[in-house]
Write an enzyme that holds these catalytic residues in place. Structure first.
Site, PDB file in Angstrom:
ATOM      1  CG  ASP A 104      -5.009  33.950 -31.136  1.00 37.24           C
ATOM      2  OD1 ASP A 104      -6.020  33.306 -30.785  1.00 37.24           O
ATOM      3  OD2 ASP A 104      -4.353  33.666 -32.161  1.00 37.24           O
ATOM      4  CD  GLU A 154      -4.276  25.618 -36.916  1.00 38.36           C
ATOM      5  OE1 GLU A 154      -4.577  26.395 -35.992  1.00 38.36           O
ATOM      6  OE2 GLU A 154      -3.222  25.727 -37.580  1.00 38.36           O
ATOM      7  CE  LYS A 161      -7.816  31.789 -32.572  1.00 36.79           C
ATOM      8  NZ  LYS A 161      -6.632  31.007 -32.174  1.00 36.79           N
ATOM      9  CG  ASP A 187      -0.961  32.972 -31.369  1.00 40.15           C
ATOM     10  OD1 ASP A 187      -1.489  32.556 -32.415  1.00 40.15           O
ATOM     11  OD2 ASP A 187      -0.698  32.217 -30.404  1.00 40.15           O
ATOM     12  CB  SER A 188      -0.573  33.633 -37.155  1.00 38.74           C
ATOM     13  OG  SER A 188      -1.671  34.504 -37.312  1.00 38.74           O
ATOM     14  CD  GLU A 209      -3.151  27.808 -29.765  1.00 33.66           C
ATOM     15  OE1 GLU A 209      -2.385  26.910 -29.350  1.00 33.66           O
ATOM     16  OE2 GLU A 209      -2.846  28.580 -30.692  1.00 33.66           O
TER      17      GLU A 209
END
Ligand code: KIV
Length: 278
Positions: free
Chosen positions: A88, A186, A118, A49-50, A120
């Protein structure tokens, strides 16, 4: 449907099996050509999602939508034959609970061909991870600095220093026990990343963590020097493409203004009757 739904040569279970073996190589990708360039080299490719910050100019990842992830996921899938594609889950697409997460994870996989998602979060996401895995969705977890939570974390700070370490260790164990096949660590201290890597049974994928992790991931545009807005300490620039691109754009503009581009080799002559066409 334009998604490439073929199963890639490398699966989430192959990544899980690499625990303690030779390091797992990964980069982010958002487009077909870049995915194609890394397919032979990377073990998994992350549609991160960056993308919101790197390609869409958003100030954080919070504004990324399911539609953006699907569009970029479809593009990346067209560039891959071999590497596992992990996608993501964007902010707001899974945090309400397992049922919401399953619906959106299934949509991401169905419409893009991704082999895993993925998400978070650690302890608080364990129930959701377990629900997805039990229903056929391989999950990569992401703990430590979780950029979708910058508003509660107070910015992009190192996580897990000193007395905070126990919470990150608890997250690592929680996502492992819930069935995640790998976990991104991270921006955590090296010693903590090494401890977690030694303690848990699934591969750790470091970004700003430790060379001792089971693998590494970087944002492609960061390591190519294409995203010049800022450079986190953990990024190594393997190339410096932004100044090269800027110089090329300036040279082009100069040549257009001086009418030296297009030159003779770039234009088309009238073809003689019967001659082969350009
Ligand atoms: O979105 C992303 O690119 C990521 C990596 C930084 C791991 O989550």
């Amino acid at each position: 449907m334009s998604a490439n739904l073929q199963i890639k040569a490398i699966t989430a279970e192959d990544i899980r099996a690499r625990k303690g073996q030779d390091p797992i190589v990964s980069l982010t990708a958002y487009t077909t050509p870049m995915a194609g360039l890394m397919d032979d080299t990377c073990d998994f490719v992350l549609v991160g999602d960056s993308v919101g910050m790197v390609l869409h100019g958003l100030p954080s990842t919070l504004g990324v939508t399911m539609e953006m992830m699907i569009l970029h996921g479809q593009a990346v899938a067209r560039g891959l034959k071999r590497a596992l594609m992990v996608i993501d889950m964007p902010f707001g697409s899974y945090e309400e609970g397992p049922a919401q997460a399953f619906g959106n994870a299934a949509r991401l996989m169905r419409e893009t061909g991704a082999g895993a998602v993925k998400l978070e979060g650690g302890v608080e996401m364990a129930e959701t991870i377990r629900f997805l895995v039990k229903r056929g969705i391989p999950v990569m977890a992401h703990i430590g600095l979780t950029p979708q939570s910058i508003n509660t974390l107070g910015g992009y700070k190192v996580q897990g220093r000193n007395e905070q370490a126990e919470a990150v260790i608890a997250d690592a164990h929680a996502v492992t026990d819930a069935g995640a096949f790998a976990v991104v660590l991270e921006k955590v201290p090296q010693v903590l990343a090494d401890q977690i890597t030694a303690e848990i049974a699934i591969p750790t994928i470091g970004i700003g963590a430790s060379a001792g992790c089971d693998g590494q991931v970087l944002v492609l545009d960061d390591m190519l020097g294409m995203f010049a807005a800022f450079k986190p300490k953990f990024v190594k620039r393997y190339a410096d493409l932004a100044p090269m691109a800027e110089a090329a754009i300036k040279e082009y503009a100069t040549e257009v203004r001086s009418r030296s581009f297009p030159a003779a080799e770039h234009v088309f002559a009238d073809a003689a009757p019967g001659a082969k066409k350009d």
